[in-house]
Design an enzyme around this catalytic site. Structure first.
Site, PDB file in Angstrom:
ATOM      1  N   ARG A 105       1.014  -1.248  -0.148  1.00 46.83           N
ATOM      2  CA  ARG A 105      -0.264  -0.064  -0.115  1.00 46.83           C
ATOM      3  C   ARG A 105       0.604   1.611   0.258  1.00 46.83           C
ATOM      4  NH1 ARG A 105      -5.567   1.164   2.935  1.00 46.83           N
ATOM      5  NH2 ARG A 105      -5.923  -0.083   1.524  1.00 46.83           N
ATOM      6  N   GLN A 135      -9.156  -3.853  -3.543  1.00 48.07           N
ATOM      7  CA  GLN A 135     -11.285  -3.612  -3.304  1.00 48.07           C
ATOM      8  C   GLN A 135     -12.493  -4.178  -4.505  1.00 48.07           C
ATOM      9  OE1 GLN A 135     -11.954  -2.044  -0.518  1.00 48.07           O
ATOM     10  NE2 GLN A 135     -13.899  -2.478  -1.714  1.00 48.07           N
ATOM     11  N   ASP A 227     -17.553   6.817  -2.477  1.00 47.61           N
ATOM     12  CA  ASP A 227     -16.392   6.562  -2.004  1.00 47.61           C
ATOM     13  C   ASP A 227     -16.279   8.248  -0.969  1.00 47.61           C
ATOM     14  OD1 ASP A 227     -13.689   6.064  -0.278  1.00 47.61           O
ATOM     15  OD2 ASP A 227     -12.860   5.821  -2.619  1.00 47.61           O
ATOM     16  N   CYS A 266     -16.632   1.354  -0.328  1.00 47.26           N
ATOM     17  CA  CYS A 266     -15.277   0.525   0.340  1.00 47.26           C
ATOM     18  C   CYS A 266     -15.170   0.362   1.421  1.00 47.26           C
ATOM     19  CB  CYS A 266     -14.266   1.213  -0.386  1.00 47.26           C
ATOM     20  SG  CYS A 266     -13.841   2.257  -0.632  1.00 47.26           S
ATOM     21  N   ARG A 294     -13.451  -8.596   0.984  1.00 53.50           N
ATOM     22  CA  ARG A 294     -11.774  -8.414   0.812  1.00 53.50           C
ATOM     23  C   ARG A 294     -11.352  -9.827   0.737  1.00 53.50           C
ATOM     24  NH1 ARG A 294      -9.874  -3.308   0.745  1.00 53.50           N
ATOM     25  NH2 ARG A 294      -8.180  -5.023   0.679  1.00 53.50           N
TER      26      ARG A 294
HETATM   27  N1   CP Z   1     -11.031  -0.521   1.922  1.00 49.55           N
HETATM   28  C1   CP Z   1      -9.947  -0.041   2.072  1.00 49.55           C
HETATM   29  O1   CP Z   1      -9.270  -0.580   1.916  1.00 49.55           O
HETATM   30  O2   CP Z   1     -10.470  -0.278   3.438  1.00 49.55           O
HETATM   31  P1   CP Z   1      -8.736  -0.005   4.623  1.00 49.55           P
HETATM   32  O3   CP Z   1      -8.028   1.492   4.279  1.00 49.55           O
HETATM   33  O4   CP Z   1      -9.214  -0.209   6.061  1.00 49.55           O
HETATM   34  O5   CP Z   1      -7.696  -0.855   3.989  1.00 49.55           O
HETATM   35  N1  NVA Z   2     -10.251   6.073  -2.316  1.00 49.13           N
HETATM   36  C1  NVA Z   2     -10.051   5.868  -0.835  1.00 49.13           C
HETATM   37  C2  NVA Z   2     -10.076   4.627  -0.272  1.00 49.13           C
HETATM   38  C3  NVA Z   2      -9.816   4.508   0.827  1.00 49.13           C
HETATM   39  C4  NVA Z   2     -10.136   2.606   1.058  1.00 49.13           C
HETATM   40  C5  NVA Z   2      -8.367   6.647  -0.633  1.00 49.13           C
HETATM   41  O1  NVA Z   2      -7.062   6.041  -1.095  1.00 49.13           O
HETATM   42  O2  NVA Z   2      -7.982   6.798   0.524  1.00 49.13           O
END
Ligand code: CP
Ligand code: NVA
Length: 318
Positions: A105, A135, A227, A266, A294
């Protein structure tokens, strides 16, 4: 070698096998261990690197990897050398000597590309500023398990043209699901992603539509998705918030959808901003099914990428 390894940086990396992976995951969810101890990640270790916070992604990967017999190693940015005293490429080379897969991430999408380009084990994008393929896999799994033919599915996105929308539209285009997104002017999804989605839609027959009008997007929709307006890593810009006036998914807006529409998010949700409590907590809301999926979808992705022979062997059991 690196070029033989499959990665998942965006959902269209696995376009040809996407539906099969989701059907595999749905089957596994119903029957995780058919008639023997199915541990396809036995003796494997998967490193999970986070440069941003996470609840769902972190927990679903840790629990999912454990279920498959593997060892998850969560590596938080402040605890590792990468980005401080070591480059992404050197870290990729080192981790590839220990691990059987890496999830990452990150902020800029080029960071996960660099990690993948320098790893000799599969790399899964666990969210970048541009893509969130895990997601999208969970989201389309949620739709597919409710409607295995996908007939009549019409996805409506109301909100920012962001990472979640990018993979959602690609996923819909792969599977032949119509997708309309309503975004404020100036907050459209990236043109290169829309182009990729249009190429996929030509093959699958799905219809892709962009509008600035939320009512147009949700009219007759079978699913409404939103979102947060401000994603992780973005400045909390007043102008941006102002641009999203009229884009809240509330009781008035959802009244234009099909009666049996599903509300999707999400998560995490900012209740009262992009969605009201009434919609989030309604009977139409499937947000917690999405969150649970997920894990199941990622189980399918992990086995497909890290142990393809076991992925096929599981199907042969039926
Ligand atoms: N939807 C999602 O990716 O949630 P987190 O940021 O909690 O991992
Ligand atoms: N669009 C959001 C999604 C979080 C799961 C972000 O990138 O923060």
């Amino acid at each position: 070698m690196a070029d033989e390894v499959k990665n998942l940086l965006a959902i269209d990396d696995i376009a040809d096998d996407f539906r099969g992976i989701l059907e595999w995951a749905i089957r596994y969810k119903q029957d995780p261990e058919p008639d023997y101890d199915f541990k396809p990640l036995d003796e494997m270790s998967i490193g999970c690197i986070y440069e941003k916070p996470s609840t769902r992604t972190r927990v679903s990967f840790e629990v999912g990897i454990h279920k498959l017999g593997g060892q998850p190693l969560t590596l938080l940015k402040n605890d590792i050398q990468m980005g401080k005293s070591e480059t992404i490429s050197d870290t990729a080379a080192v981790l590839s000597r220990f691990l059987d897969g890496i999830t990452y991430r990150c902020f800029g999408h080029e960071m996960v590309e660099e990690l993948a380009n320098n790893s000799t084990v599969p790399v899964i994008n666990a969210l970048s500023a541009k893509h969130h393929p895990c997601q999208a896999a969970a989201d389309l799994m949620t739709i597919l398990e409710r409607n295995p033919s996908l007939e009549g599915e019409k996805m409506a996105w109301v909100g920012d043209g962001n990472n979640v929308l990018h993979d959602l539209m690609l996923a819909c285009a792969i599977l032949g699901v119509d997708c309309t997104w309503a975004v404020p002017a100036g907050y459209e999804p990236d043109a290169d992603i829309v182009k990729r989605a249009e190429e996929l839609a030509k093959k699958s027959g799905s219809k892709l539509t962009e509008t600035n009008n939320p009512i147009e997007a949700v009219s007759g929709a079978s699913a409404i998705y939103t979102d947060v307006f401000i994603s992780m890593g973005e400045d909390h810009l007043k102008d941006k918030i102002k641009a999203f006036e009229g884009f809240q998914v509330n009781e008035d807006l959802v009244s234009f959808a099909r009666d049996d529409y599903v509300f999707m998010h999400c998560l995490p949700a900012h209740r009262g901003d992009e969605v009201t409590d009434g919609v989030m907590d309604s009977e139409n809301s499937v947000v917690f099914d999405q969150a649970e999926n997920r894990m199941w979808a990622q189980i399918g992705l992990l086995v497909y990428l890290c142990n393809p022979a076991a992925f096929d062997a599981y199907l042969d059991l039926y």
